[in-house]
Write an enzyme that holds these catalytic residues in place. Structure first.
Site, PDB file in Angstrom:
ATOM      1  N   ARG A  67      37.587  44.013  37.402  1.00 33.80           N
ATOM      2  CA  ARG A  67      37.075  42.889  38.191  1.00 33.80           C
ATOM      3  C   ARG A  67      36.035  43.344  39.222  1.00 33.80           C
ATOM      4  O   ARG A  67      35.066  42.626  39.499  1.00 33.80           O
ATOM      5  CB  ARG A  67      38.249  42.200  38.903  1.00 33.80           C
ATOM      6  N   HIS A  71      32.373  41.602  39.942  1.00 41.78           N
ATOM      7  CA  HIS A  71      31.937  41.104  41.248  1.00 41.78           C
ATOM      8  C   HIS A  71      30.765  41.903  41.813  1.00 41.78           C
ATOM      9  O   HIS A  71      30.015  41.397  42.641  1.00 41.78           O
ATOM     10  CB  HIS A  71      33.110  41.085  42.233  1.00 41.78           C
ATOM     11  N   ASN A  99      36.095  37.761  47.445  1.00 41.52           N
ATOM     12  CA  ASN A  99      36.548  39.158  47.502  1.00 41.52           C
ATOM     13  C   ASN A  99      37.652  39.408  48.517  1.00 41.52           C
ATOM     14  O   ASN A  99      38.508  40.278  48.313  1.00 41.52           O
ATOM     15  CB  ASN A  99      35.366  40.079  47.860  1.00 41.52           C
ATOM     16  N   HIS A 199      40.885  38.225  31.637  1.00 46.57           N
ATOM     17  CA  HIS A 199      42.118  37.709  32.253  1.00 46.57           C
ATOM     18  C   HIS A 199      43.346  37.921  31.361  1.00 46.57           C
ATOM     19  O   HIS A 199      44.396  37.358  31.625  1.00 46.57           O
ATOM     20  CB  HIS A 199      41.943  36.231  32.629  1.00 46.57           C
TER      21      HIS A 199
END
Ligand code: HEM
Ligand SMILES: *[C@@H]1O[C@H](CO)[C@@H](O)[C@H](O)[C@H]1NC(C)=O
Ligand SMILES: *[C@@H]1O[C@H](CO)[C@@H](O)[C@H](O)[C@H]1NC(C)=O
Length: 326
Positions: A67, A71, A99, A199
């Site tokens: 992840r 990001h 975040n 996910h």
């Protein structure tokens, strides 16, 4: 046909310019898998060793590092900007909405970086370390293997407001919104659905799925009821209670995420919208049936995501410490 010398020379000039332009656009943002082959030959095993240890200690760490890469890339490109710490005179991305209290794995990146700095000082960027650790994360949880492209440099600035501006999609997104967010990064609908398959590992905080389990109707009832047990309806102290994004196998990189969507057991609103009567339903079906198709498309999309606006050439720098500019 007859040409005058002048005409020939000007035609050659135009041709030469065109070749330069094509070469220019290619070298500017060209990453390659052998970028450090000579300057840091033991880079991959060095990263792998630290990753193995970190993931053996906590399997979720692989999800967190995957992840982190996403990001990083979605805010001004894959430039390591997410790693920069806040100081009194500098605002980093770590406390931006998507975040704050949520992205993690910075200590593992630090460990990899210090090991790599010992082997090849000042050579390997933090942005590339994030990319390699994301690749290794998927592999270590049983997912597909790919050759990661390298040669990114590190930014000297961070984008707190960019990270807050919605470029990172919200878990409450509609399908249209998700499609647009990925499109803005040059990623297709197919890339978006495949990347959402990330996910299949990791966890989410109650506050990101509360509305879904209490208020939505396209959800399996027994699933909703069991999720409610560990996520109170009112916001407050229970906000950070966690649930796996993939109930069955949260530490295995498989395709059960998509089967879950077929069963209306997507944890986030942004998960279930991928299978809710819309244009992406058939793709979710495809990935739920074929692990190989999912793996192939996921790998392709990860490489594409890693190509988002890298700093190359003389742009940016190779940070010594991933937490601050040199
Ligand atoms: C499609 C749009 C996406 C949305 C709206 C979204 C949203 C979220 C949210 C809300 C969480 C839980 C965060 C928390 O509560 O701490 C999460 C976790 C996670 N996301 Fe996404 N995400 C998206 C796409 C992606 C992509 C493209 C990747 C990587 C390729 C990814 C990888 C992950 C992973 C691995 C976790 C678990 C992290 C952990 O356990 O530490 N997500 N995502
Ligand atoms: C980040 O989270 C902390 C702890 O929950 C909170 O105190 C802080 O205000 C948040 N920062 C921002 C910028 O929202
Ligand atoms: C459910 O939706 C209502 C109306 O939009 C809202 O007021 C309420 O806070 C929501 N409940 C939860 C648990 O999200």
């Amino acid at each position: 046909m007859e040409y005058h010398n002048k005409q020939i020379i000007s035609m050659l000039k135009v041709l030469f310019m065109m070749i330069l332009m094509i070469m220019g656009t290619q070298t500017q943002a060209q990453l390659s898998s052998d970028f450090y082959a000579e300057s840091c030959p033991s880079l991959f095993p060095a990263v792998r060793r630290v990753m193995q240890r970190a993931v053996a200690k906590e399997r979720r760490m692989a999800a967190s590092l995957l992840r982190l890469f996403f990001h990083d890339c979605f805010v001004n490109g894959c430039d390591g900007s997410i790693l920069l710490d806040d100081t009194s005179s500098f605002r980093g991305e770590k406390t931006a909405g998507p975040n704050n209290n949520s992205v993690r794995g910075f200590e593992v990146i630090d460990k990899i970086k210090s090991r790599v700095e010992k082997l090849c000082p000042g050579v390997v960027s933090c942005a590339d370390i994030v990319a390699i650790s994301a690749r290794d994360s998927v592999l270590l949880l049983g997912g597909p293997r790919w050759s990661v492209k390298l040669g990114r440099r590190d930014s000297k600035k961070a984008g707190f407001s960019a990270a807050n501006s919605g470029v990172i999609p919200s878990p409450f997104s509609t399908l249209k919104n998700l499609i647009n967010r990925f499109k803005a990064q040059g990623l297709s609908v197919r890339d978006m659905v495949a990347l959402s398959g990330a996910h299949t590992i990791g966890q989410a905080n109650c506050l990101t799925f509360r509305n879904r389990i209490y208020n939505e109707s396209n959800i399996d009832l027994s699933f909703a009821l069991s999720r409610r047990k560990n996520c109170p309806a009112t916001s407050g102290s229970g906000d950070n209670k966690k649930a796996p994004l993939d109930i069955g196998s949260p530490t295995r990189f498989d395709h059960s995420y998509y089967n879950q969507l077929l069963d209306k057991k997507g944890l986030l609103t942004s998960d279930q919208v991928l299978f809710n009567g819309g244009s992406t339903d058939s793709l979710v079906g495809t990935y739920s049936r074929s692990l190989n198709t999912f793996y192939r498309d996921f790998v392709r999309a990860m490489i594409k995501m890693g190509d988002i606006k890298p700093l190359t050439g003389s742009h940016g720098q190779i940070r010594r410490n991933c937490r601050r500019p040199n």
